[in-house]
Structures are given as C-alpha cells and as structure tokens.
Design a protein around this motif. Structure first.
Motif, PDB file in Angstrom:
ATOM      1  N   PRO A   1       0.541  -1.111  -0.058  1.00 51.63           N
ATOM      2  CA  PRO A   1      -0.025   0.221   0.031  1.00 51.63           C
ATOM      3  C   PRO A   1       0.653   1.542  -0.173  1.00 51.63           C
ATOM      4  CG  PRO A   1      -0.758  -1.454   1.869  1.00 51.63           C
ATOM      5  CD  PRO A   1       0.949  -2.501   1.052  1.00 51.63           C
ATOM      6  N   PRO A   2       0.357   2.192  -0.356  1.00 54.02           N
ATOM      7  CA  PRO A   2       1.190   3.505  -0.475  1.00 54.02           C
ATOM      8  C   PRO A   2       1.688   4.483   0.775  1.00 54.02           C
ATOM      9  CG  PRO A   2      -0.752   3.927  -1.520  1.00 54.02           C
ATOM     10  CD  PRO A   2      -0.454   2.500  -1.005  1.00 54.02           C
ATOM     11  N   ARG A   3       1.417   3.909   1.851  1.00 58.53           N
ATOM     12  CA  ARG A   3       1.211   4.307   3.053  1.00 58.53           C
ATOM     13  C   ARG A   3       2.512   3.541   3.835  1.00 58.53           C
ATOM     14  NH1 ARG A   3      -2.703   4.393   7.720  1.00 58.53           N
ATOM     15  NH2 ARG A   3      -2.853   6.598   6.616  1.00 58.53           N
TER      16      ARG A   3
ATOM     17  N   ALA B   1       8.412   3.260   4.014  1.00 56.89           N
ATOM     18  CA  ALA B   1      10.073   2.249   3.027  1.00 56.89           C
ATOM     19  C   ALA B   1      10.914   2.957   2.512  1.00 56.89           C
ATOM     20  CB  ALA B   1       9.517   1.032   2.492  1.00 56.89           C
ATOM     21  N   ALA B   2      10.283   4.498   2.068  1.00 62.38           N
ATOM     22  CA  ALA B   2      11.281   5.688   1.388  1.00 62.38           C
ATOM     23  C   ALA B   2      11.752   5.871   2.363  1.00 62.38           C
ATOM     24  CB  ALA B   2      10.048   5.603   0.343  1.00 62.38           C
ATOM     25  N   GLU B   3      10.769   6.876   3.585  1.00 55.73           N
ATOM     26  CA  GLU B   3      11.474   7.494   4.298  1.00 55.73           C
ATOM     27  C   GLU B   3      12.487   6.637   4.615  1.00 55.73           C
ATOM     28  OE1 GLU B   3      11.796  10.805   6.848  1.00 55.73           O
ATOM     29  OE2 GLU B   3      10.819  10.499   4.993  1.00 55.73           O
TER      30      GLU B   3
ATOM     31  N   ARG C   1      16.176   8.486   5.274  1.00 51.76           N
ATOM     32  CA  ARG C   1      16.916   8.432   7.189  1.00 51.76           C
ATOM     33  C   ARG C   1      18.354   8.392   7.322  1.00 51.76           C
ATOM     34  NH1 ARG C   1      12.138   9.062  11.091  1.00 51.76           N
ATOM     35  NH2 ARG C   1      11.375  10.317  10.988  1.00 51.76           N
ATOM     36  N   ALA C   2      18.063   6.870   6.850  1.00 55.42           N
ATOM     37  CA  ALA C   2      19.325   6.081   7.071  1.00 55.42           C
ATOM     38  C   ALA C   2      20.524   6.739   5.516  1.00 55.42           C
ATOM     39  CB  ALA C   2      19.121   4.523   6.376  1.00 55.42           C
ATOM     40  N   GLU C   3      20.222   7.456   4.331  1.00 54.19           N
ATOM     41  CA  GLU C   3      21.107   7.325   3.545  1.00 54.19           C
ATOM     42  C   GLU C   3      21.809   9.095   4.106  1.00 54.19           C
ATOM     43  OE1 GLU C   3      20.765   7.476  -0.474  1.00 54.19           O
ATOM     44  OE2 GLU C   3      20.140   9.655  -0.175  1.00 54.19           O
ATOM     45  N   ASN C   4      20.983   9.482   4.901  1.00 59.11           N
ATOM     46  CA  ASN C   4      21.132  11.160   5.239  1.00 59.11           C
ATOM     47  C   ASN C   4      21.963  10.282   6.836  1.00 59.11           C
ATOM     48  OD1 ASN C   4      19.994  13.009   3.887  1.00 59.11           O
ATOM     49  ND2 ASN C   4      18.464  12.706   5.076  1.00 59.11           N
ATOM     50  N   ARG C   5      22.015   9.679   7.390  1.00 55.26           N
ATOM     51  CA  ARG C   5      22.429   9.837   8.724  1.00 55.26           C
ATOM     52  C   ARG C   5      24.125   9.134   7.799  1.00 55.26           C
ATOM     53  NH1 ARG C   5      17.982   6.547  10.486  1.00 55.26           N
ATOM     54  NH2 ARG C   5      18.772   4.922   9.915  1.00 55.26           N
ATOM     55  N   GLN C   6      24.154   8.562   7.337  1.00 54.59           N
ATOM     56  CA  GLN C   6      25.872   7.627   6.243  1.00 54.59           C
ATOM     57  C   GLN C   6      25.922   8.951   5.956  1.00 54.59           C
ATOM     58  OE1 GLN C   6      25.216   5.241   3.120  1.00 54.59           O
ATOM     59  NE2 GLN C   6      26.756   4.888   2.796  1.00 54.59           N
TER      60      GLN C   6
END
Length: 180
Positions: free
Chosen positions: A54-56, A61-63, A67-72
């Motif tokens: 579902p879109p939610r 999952a995208a969020e 966030r993981a990429e931002n931390r990296q």
C-alpha cells in the motif's frame, strides 16, 4: 415440532452454475485455483492487483531509506572534515583521505597541508589540537548528490568546512571541499 433447515449441499452442478470470479471465466474448483486467484485492484485500496505494498507502507519504507542515507552522509562528512583539519595541523597524513576524496580535491588538500607544514617549520612544536566536529548540516541537492557544512572546534578556534558528496559507481566520494 420445530424443524431446523438442513444445510444445502453444493453439488458439482450448482458449483458450475455459480457466478464466475476466476480468471478465464470459470469458477475455481480446485484448492490451488483458490490460492492463486488474485483480487481485482481497487482504486480505494491503493495496492496493485499484483499484491504491491500500500502507498503508506511504500512511503514509510522510502522515508526509512532516506533517513539511513542521511545518517551515512552526515557520518562521511564528519569523518572527512575532522581528518582534513587534523591533516592540516600535522596530526594525520593526508593520504588517509584518499579513499573519500576525488583526485583533484585530494591534490588541493595535499597542497594546503604542505603550506601549513611549511608555515610551521620555523617552530619546533607540533600543534596538538583537540579537533572535534560540533555541528553538521546536510542538504540533498539531487539523487546521489549531497552538500554538507560543518563547524569544527580546535581548542579556542572555530572553523568551518563545506563538502559536496556524490555517489559514483556505488561509492560516496567528496567532489568539492572548502576548509575555512
């Protein structure tokens, strides 16, 4: 005497006469057909007929991935900034940055470190500074491109750094570095 209605038995003839909801216009008669039958897509359900999330859930999952990429990226920026300032003060060799910096940026940092070492050549004391990154800000510019700014503390002095971090061939590398 009250009579209870007896449950109706479904015969093969009634099963064939029932409205068809299976693919191909026939009613599923086998258990395997019931398991493989997919519901029709509903515009309100948001999922696809193929059983997509579902879109939610996709948004969540995208969020989490963002966030993981931002931390990296923040970690890479902090490490590169701290090592760059430590190499300028003579605490680390500049070669430790080679994995993270593009060749042109590496040459620029190496040249600046040599100038700093030449300026300190008159004094025998190696400047042992407690270098610490006190603030990191990152901003996503495009897919696979981030910019970061750092505030670095060296004893009583505050310095700034700006980095552009790009993903190339699956690896994050600093393509621009400005040290203040």
């Amino acid at each position: 005497m009250s009579s209870t209605p007896e449950p109706r038995k479904i015969t093969a003839r009634r099963l064939q006469a029932a409205p068809s909801s299976a693919p191909g216009g026939r009613h599923p008669r086998r258990f395997e057909d019931l398991l493989t039958r997919r519901p029709a897509a509903s515009p309100l359900a948001g999922g696809s007929a193929a059983g997509g999330a579902p879109p939610r859930e996709r948004a969540r999952a995208a969020e989490l991935e963002r966030r993981a990429e931002n931390r990296q990226i923040a970690t890479i920026a902090r490490l590169v900034g701290q090592v760059a300032f430590e190499s300028l003060s003579g605490l680390r060799p500049v070669a430790q940055l080679s994995r993270w910096l593009e060749p042109a940026v590496m040459d620029k940092v190496r040249e600046r470190a040599e100038l700093c070492h030449a300026a300190r050549a008159g004094s025998d004391a190696l400047q042992r500074r407690g270098t610490a990154v006190t603030r990191t800000r990152i901003c996503r510019v495009a897919d696979g491109v981030y910019e970061a700014s750092l505030v670095v503390t060296e004893r009583q002095r505050f310095r700034a750094a700006a980095l552009r971090i790009e993903q190339r061939r699956g690896q994050w590398r600093v393509s621009a570095l400005e040290l203040g």
